[in-house]
Scaffold this motif. Structure first.
Motif, PDB file in Angstrom:
ATOM      1  N   ALA A  55       0.834  -1.201   0.000  1.00  0.00           N
ATOM      2  CA  ALA A  55       0.000   0.000   0.000  1.00  0.00           C
ATOM      3  C   ALA A  55       0.872   1.256   0.000  1.00  0.00           C
ATOM      4  O   ALA A  55       0.563   2.246  -0.681  1.00  0.00           O
ATOM      5  CB  ALA A  55      -0.923  -0.003   1.211  1.00  0.00           C
ATOM      6  N   ASP A  56       1.976   1.232   0.737  1.00  0.00           N
ATOM      7  CA  ASP A  56       2.881   2.371   0.764  1.00  0.00           C
ATOM      8  C   ASP A  56       3.554   2.563  -0.591  1.00  0.00           C
ATOM      9  O   ASP A  56       3.783   3.699  -1.021  1.00  0.00           O
ATOM     10  CB  ASP A  56       3.921   2.178   1.862  1.00  0.00           C
ATOM     11  N   ARG A  67       2.205   1.800  -3.510  1.00  0.00           N
ATOM     12  CA  ARG A  67       1.191   2.402  -4.386  1.00  0.00           C
ATOM     13  C   ARG A  67       1.029   3.875  -4.092  1.00  0.00           C
ATOM     14  O   ARG A  67       0.949   4.708  -5.003  1.00  0.00           O
ATOM     15  CB  ARG A  67      -0.146   1.692  -4.218  1.00  0.00           C
ATOM     16  N   LYS A  68       0.983   4.230  -2.808  1.00  0.00           N
ATOM     17  CA  LYS A  68       0.830   5.625  -2.423  1.00  0.00           C
ATOM     18  C   LYS A  68       2.039   6.441  -2.895  1.00  0.00           C
ATOM     19  O   LYS A  68       1.881   7.553  -3.399  1.00  0.00           O
ATOM     20  CB  LYS A  68       0.676   5.739  -0.909  1.00  0.00           C
ATOM     21  N   TRP A 127       3.926   5.792  -5.456  1.00  0.00           N
ATOM     22  CA  TRP A 127       3.862   5.917  -6.915  1.00  0.00           C
ATOM     23  C   TRP A 127       2.926   7.050  -7.302  1.00  0.00           C
ATOM     24  O   TRP A 127       3.259   7.877  -8.154  1.00  0.00           O
ATOM     25  CB  TRP A 127       3.388   4.593  -7.533  1.00  0.00           C
ATOM     26  N   TRP A 128       1.748   7.092  -6.673  1.00  0.00           N
ATOM     27  CA  TRP A 128       0.786   8.156  -6.981  1.00  0.00           C
ATOM     28  C   TRP A 128       1.335   9.521  -6.594  1.00  0.00           C
ATOM     29  O   TRP A 128       1.172  10.506  -7.336  1.00  0.00           O
ATOM     30  CB  TRP A 128      -0.551   7.906  -6.274  1.00  0.00           C
ATOM     31  N   LEU A 129       1.967   9.633  -5.424  1.00  0.00           N
ATOM     32  CA  LEU A 129       2.530  10.910  -5.006  1.00  0.00           C
ATOM     33  C   LEU A 129       3.661  11.359  -5.932  1.00  0.00           C
ATOM     34  O   LEU A 129       3.787  12.545  -6.239  1.00  0.00           O
ATOM     35  CB  LEU A 129       3.027  10.823  -3.564  1.00  0.00           C
TER      36      LEU A 129
END
Length: 124
Positions: free
Chosen positions: A89-90, A92-93, A95-97
């Motif tokens: 989850a971190d 993915r977060k 990557w989005w940031l």
């Protein structure tokens, strides 16, 4: 010979972790290594390569006896410890940031360029 199912189970567990944590879909560790190459640190990649090289030898009854079980167990432990520490989850977060940060920088650069052109042309 009692250690062999354990080593094969550890390799299978490593494949499951690669699939869950890094999203690498492969049938064997040897085919997963080129895909996981950039996502693993050097020490972990070396341990995974040791396991990948030993994987076909574990299936052969005579060649299985030539393997150093202690080093293979240690390599499997290093790989499993690293993969267990990864938080999907971190990632993915992050990557989005990272994507949003790059987009924001591009928009600021475009706005600065637009203002510079408008000043240069005399509209501002």
């Amino acid at each position: 010979m009692a250690d062999d199912p354990d080593l094969q189970a550890e390799i299978a567990h490593s494949l499951v972790l690669l699939r869950d944590k890094l999203g690498i879909r492969a049938t064997g560790l040897r085919t997963a290594m080129p895909k996981a190459r950039r996502q693993l640190p050097r020490k972990v990649r070396k341990s995974a390569q040791i396991l990948a090289d030993a994987e076909p030898l574990l299936e052969h009854p005579k060649l299985r006896q030539t393997l150093d079980r202690a080093s293979l167990t240690a390599a499997a432990g290093v790989l499993s410890a690293h993969l267990n520490d990864i938080d999907a989850a971190d990632r993915r977060k992050g990557w989005w940031l990272g994507m949003l940060g790059g987009l924001a920088f591009n928009m600021l650069a475009f706005a600065a360029l637009l203002i510079a052109v408008l000043v240069w042309r005399g509209y501002l």
